[in-house]
Structures are given as C-alpha cells and as structure tokens.
Design a protein around this motif. Structure first.
Motif, PDB file in Angstrom:
ATOM      1  N   VAL A  30       0.843  -1.187   0.117  1.00 61.55           N
ATOM      2  CA  VAL A  30      -0.116   0.037   0.046  1.00 61.55           C
ATOM      3  C   VAL A  30       0.633   1.310   0.030  1.00 61.55           C
ATOM      4  O   VAL A  30       1.774   1.383   0.802  1.00 61.55           O
ATOM      5  N   THR A  31       0.565   2.067  -1.056  1.00 62.22           N
ATOM      6  CA  THR A  31       1.259   3.305  -0.945  1.00 62.22           C
ATOM      7  C   THR A  31       0.193   4.670  -1.149  1.00 62.22           C
ATOM      8  O   THR A  31      -0.824   4.173  -1.138  1.00 62.22           O
ATOM      9  N   ASN A  32       0.694   5.803  -1.185  1.00 61.64           N
ATOM     10  CA  ASN A  32      -0.218   6.949  -1.213  1.00 61.64           C
ATOM     11  C   ASN A  32      -1.048   6.904  -2.479  1.00 61.64           C
ATOM     12  O   ASN A  32      -1.974   7.615  -2.422  1.00 61.64           O
ATOM     13  N   ASP A  33      -0.664   6.375  -3.672  1.00 55.82           N
ATOM     14  CA  ASP A  33      -1.207   6.016  -4.884  1.00 55.82           C
ATOM     15  C   ASP A  33      -2.377   4.798  -4.810  1.00 55.82           C
ATOM     16  O   ASP A  33      -1.730   3.634  -4.828  1.00 55.82           O
ATOM     17  N   LEU A  34      -3.529   4.928  -4.635  1.00 55.87           N
ATOM     18  CA  LEU A  34      -4.530   3.942  -4.472  1.00 55.87           C
ATOM     19  C   LEU A  34      -4.337   2.970  -5.403  1.00 55.87           C
ATOM     20  O   LEU A  34      -4.494   3.193  -6.650  1.00 55.87           O
ATOM     21  N   ASP A  35      -4.045   1.743  -4.796  1.00 54.46           N
ATOM     22  CA  ASP A  35      -4.025   0.394  -5.594  1.00 54.46           C
ATOM     23  C   ASP A  35      -2.938   0.596  -6.626  1.00 54.46           C
ATOM     24  O   ASP A  35      -3.023  -0.110  -7.696  1.00 54.46           O
ATOM     25  N   GLU A  36      -1.927   1.247  -6.461  1.00 53.33           N
ATOM     26  CA  GLU A  36      -0.771   1.515  -7.521  1.00 53.33           C
ATOM     27  C   GLU A  36       0.598   1.143  -6.611  1.00 53.33           C
ATOM     28  O   GLU A  36       1.572   1.572  -7.108  1.00 53.33           O
ATOM     29  N   GLY A  37       0.588   0.601  -5.452  1.00 52.57           N
ATOM     30  CA  GLY A  37       1.593   0.169  -4.903  1.00 52.57           C
ATOM     31  C   GLY A  37       2.536  -1.033  -5.684  1.00 52.57           C
ATOM     32  O   GLY A  37       2.123  -1.706  -6.190  1.00 52.57           O
ATOM     33  N   PRO A  38       3.680  -0.868  -5.050  1.00 49.10           N
ATOM     34  CA  PRO A  38       4.470  -2.342  -5.637  1.00 49.10           C
ATOM     35  C   PRO A  38       3.764  -3.626  -5.657  1.00 49.10           C
ATOM     36  O   PRO A  38       3.311  -3.918  -4.312  1.00 49.10           O
ATOM     37  N   ILE A  39       3.899  -4.295  -6.693  1.00 48.04           N
ATOM     38  CA  ILE A  39       3.154  -5.406  -7.145  1.00 48.04           C
ATOM     39  C   ILE A  39       4.140  -6.541  -6.141  1.00 48.04           C
ATOM     40  O   ILE A  39       5.050  -6.726  -6.770  1.00 48.04           O
ATOM     41  N   ILE A  40       3.377  -7.538  -5.621  1.00 47.98           N
ATOM     42  CA  ILE A  40       4.217  -8.653  -5.016  1.00 47.98           C
ATOM     43  C   ILE A  40       3.789 -10.037  -5.663  1.00 47.98           C
ATOM     44  O   ILE A  40       4.751 -10.645  -6.208  1.00 47.98           O
ATOM     45  N   THR A  41       2.545 -10.104  -6.014  1.00 44.51           N
ATOM     46  CA  THR A  41       2.189 -11.523  -6.943  1.00 44.51           C
ATOM     47  C   THR A  41       0.863 -11.078  -7.564  1.00 44.51           C
ATOM     48  O   THR A  41       0.052 -10.472  -6.996  1.00 44.51           O
ATOM     49  N   GLN A  42       0.603 -11.900  -8.635  1.00 42.49           N
ATOM     50  CA  GLN A  42      -0.802 -11.597  -9.333  1.00 42.49           C
ATOM     51  C   GLN A  42      -1.127 -13.154  -9.890  1.00 42.49           C
ATOM     52  O   GLN A  42      -0.448 -13.834 -10.001  1.00 42.49           O
ATOM     53  N   ASP A  43      -2.613 -13.221 -10.218  1.00 40.93           N
ATOM     54  CA  ASP A  43      -3.067 -14.566 -10.955  1.00 40.93           C
ATOM     55  C   ASP A  43      -4.090 -14.212 -11.737  1.00 40.93           C
ATOM     56  O   ASP A  43      -4.993 -13.327 -11.270  1.00 40.93           O
ATOM     57  N   ILE A  44      -4.397 -14.960 -12.491  1.00 41.18           N
ATOM     58  CA  ILE A  44      -5.702 -14.968 -13.357  1.00 41.18           C
ATOM     59  C   ILE A  44      -6.548 -16.357 -13.470  1.00 41.18           C
ATOM     60  O   ILE A  44      -5.929 -17.149 -13.387  1.00 41.18           O
ATOM     61  N   LYS A  45      -7.665 -16.035 -14.115  1.00 38.61           N
ATOM     62  CA  LYS A  45      -8.682 -17.373 -14.523  1.00 38.61           C
ATOM     63  C   LYS A  45      -9.269 -16.896 -15.607  1.00 38.61           C
ATOM     64  O   LYS A  45      -9.770 -15.939 -15.835  1.00 38.61           O
ATOM     65  N   LYS A  46      -9.341 -17.885 -16.491  1.00 40.97           N
ATOM     66  CA  LYS A  46      -9.953 -17.731 -17.634  1.00 40.97           C
ATOM     67  C   LYS A  46     -11.362 -18.119 -17.502  1.00 40.97           C
ATOM     68  O   LYS A  46     -11.704 -19.224 -16.945  1.00 40.97           O
ATOM     69  N   ILE A  47     -12.297 -17.155 -17.980  1.00 36.67           N
ATOM     70  CA  ILE A  47     -13.760 -17.574 -17.657  1.00 36.67           C
ATOM     71  C   ILE A  47     -14.451 -17.347 -19.267  1.00 36.67           C
ATOM     72  O   ILE A  47     -13.763 -17.099 -20.204  1.00 36.67           O
ATOM     73  N   ASP A  48     -15.548 -17.645 -19.205  1.00 38.36           N
ATOM     74  CA  ASP A  48     -16.487 -17.638 -20.460  1.00 38.36           C
ATOM     75  C   ASP A  48     -17.854 -17.058 -20.182  1.00 38.36           C
ATOM     76  O   ASP A  48     -18.164 -16.636 -19.095  1.00 38.36           O
ATOM     77  N   HIS A  49     -18.504 -16.943 -21.336  1.00 36.55           N
ATOM     78  CA  HIS A  49     -20.039 -16.408 -21.312  1.00 36.55           C
ATOM     79  C   HIS A  49     -20.924 -17.191 -20.470  1.00 36.55           C
ATOM     80  O   HIS A  49     -21.885 -16.565 -19.759  1.00 36.55           O
ATOM     81  N   SER A  50     -20.517 -18.445 -19.991  1.00 37.70           N
ATOM     82  CA  SER A  50     -21.469 -19.258 -18.809  1.00 37.70           C
ATOM     83  C   SER A  50     -21.328 -18.473 -17.599  1.00 37.70           C
ATOM     84  O   SER A  50     -22.360 -19.195 -16.630  1.00 37.70           O
ATOM     85  N   TYR A  51     -20.234 -17.821 -17.265  1.00 33.24           N
ATOM     86  CA  TYR A  51     -20.199 -17.279 -15.868  1.00 33.24           C
ATOM     87  C   TYR A  51     -21.390 -16.429 -15.565  1.00 33.24           C
ATOM     88  O   TYR A  51     -21.276 -15.378 -16.088  1.00 33.24           O
TER      89      TYR A  51
END
Length: 281
Positions: A219-240
């Motif tokens: 967390v920094t003073n720039d909202l949601d723009e602090g140094p990133i530690i890790t990320q992940d994604i999940k593919k979804i489709d129209h059925s969700y």
C-alpha cells in the motif's frame, strides 16, 4: 536440520560483487546453497538473496566484513526474524481472513497472526474460534484522523512485521501509510482500472470479460498502485453468471494473498522503488 544463514543485500551495482560476497561467505566457513541476484541496469542497483548452510562463528565480524567490502551505504540484512508477526485488517468479507486463519491454525502460514482488527464486529465471533485477539475499531461518527489514530494505537501494541488488508474497505491516509511504510499489504481484484467503483464484478459480467484475476501489493499513497508482490488470473467464458464470477474471484483473491504472505514471510521480496524483486526459488 542444519542451521542456515540468510543474507539480503541491496546496494549500488559494481564489478565483482558476486565474487566479493562469495569469498566473504567462504572465509567465514559458510557454504552457499542458493544465490539469486538481480541487477537493475537503469538504476545501477544490485539485489541478492543468499542462503548458506551453517552460521558464522563471529556474526559481528561477518557483518563487518560484508559492510566493509561492499559499496558504501549498502543495505545488508543477515538472518531477519524467522517468524513474522502479522496483523489483519477486515471489514465484513470473510473469505481472505478465513483462509489465512485456517493456514495459521494448521501452522502452514509460517507466520504468527497476532491480532485481527475490524471496523465492524461481524467477524469477531469467527476470529474468537481461533483464540486470536479481535479488536473492534469503528470508523462511525469519527473523523478519518480519529479512526486511524485508534487503529494505529492497537497495531502498535503488537510490533508487527506486516499488516494485511484482507478486504478492508477503508482508504488509508498518507500519514497512516507513512507510519507503517512497507508493512501494509492489500489484495484486490484485477479489474482496475477498467471497472472502478461499486460492484466491479457486476460491471465485468455485464461487459462479458474473459479473464478475471487478483493482485497483492504494498500500500502506498497512490491508491491500488503500490509495488506488486504477486498476481494471478483465471480464464472464464460467457457461461459465468454474477454469482459464479464472484465465487471464482474470491478463490483467486485467497490464493494470491496467501502466496504474497508466503513470499514475504520467507523474505523473498525486495523493494525497488515502485517495483519488487521477487525470488520464487
């Protein structure tokens, strides 16, 4: 199990740093198990994480030798605290908190959760089941300054290494962030900045997105723009539908936050301005 020595170094880049570190370690009868280094060529900065078998016979001299032989103003940390102390900030959502507390209960978190602090008491009964102190610090009928002063007072009782915002839905002031600089860890969905404001999953579902994800960051003073530690994604489709999308999103948030905590408590994350160097092995 043989004891180990962990060495973390940040300094100005120079020729022969790896050799200097290796030779100094060898002089003190330590054997390198892993050595992961990175050079930021734009900034001329050197970063390294070294794990050695054994411990130096004279820890003070070992630290002195490293400091003397490395560039001036080198940041050297030898054997940081093995088990970090963590406080968790919550509001009403339970999924990230529950995942952390279960891992803590079965001793797979590799950290001590010393307190949970909520601005509502919705999760107090659940936290009590794990014999962890729960503190209610309400924001209602208080200025931001008053609320954060009370929050800081509670946090300072525990001398924590990290403060995890497990879906804590309050924007923290620059003064508060500065007071706990480099200790505040946040998790959020990775729709930002595409779907801001209320109901991001609803906005995303209506737009028909094909990928959802989560980001853990400082967390920094720039909202949601602090140094990133890790990320992940999940593919979804129209059925969700919206419910299924929210469920999938919460699962990603839990796993990403858990991974971020693991990296931090194992001292695998080094800050480099608004970026991080993350040693995954």
């Amino acid at each position: 199990m043989q004891k180990q020595t962990l060495i973390l170094i940040k300094c100005k880049d120079a020729v022969g740093l790896v050799s200097t570190i290796s030779n100094t370690v060898a002089e003190h009868q330590l054997n390198i198990i892993t050595m992961r280094e990175y050079v930021d060529q734009e900034q001329g900065r050197f970063f390294v994480r070294v794990v050695c078998s054994g411990e130096p016979h004279n820890a003070e001299k070992f630290a002195h030798d490293l400091n003397h032989r490395l560039p001036s103003n080198a940041d050297i940390v030898i054997n940081p605290s093995r088990k970090k102390k963590i406080a968790i900030l919550v509001t009403k959502e339970h999924h990230c908190l529950a995942d952390i507390l279960v891992r803590h209960y079965f001793d797979t978190l590799q950290a001590d959760v010393v307190s949970v602090i909520g601005n509502y008491d919705n999760l107090a009964e659940f936290v009590d089941k794990f014999d962890i102190p729960f503190h209610l610090v309400s924001h209602e009928n208080k200025s931001k300054g008053e609320f954060e002063k009370e929050l800081a007072t509670v946090l300072n009782q525990y001398e924590v290494d990290y403060i995890v915002l497990a879906k804590f839905m309050r924007i923290l002031s620059p003064d508060f962030v500065q007071q706990f600089e480099n200790k505040l860890i946040n998790i959020h969905h990775s729709f930002l900045p595409a779907f801001i404001g209320a109901n991001p999953y609803k906005q995303a579902q209506e737009r028909g997105v094909k990928i959802i994800g989560a980001t853990a960051h400082f967390v920094t003073n720039d909202l949601d723009e602090g140094p990133i530690i890790t990320q992940d994604i999940k593919k979804i489709d129209h059925s969700y539908d919206l419910h299924r999308m929210k469920t999938a999103g919460k699962e990603i948030e839990k796993s990403v936050l858990s991974r971020a905590i693991q990296l931090l408590v194992e001292d695998r994350v080094m800050l480099n301005g608004n970026k991080t160097i993350v040693y995954k092995s």
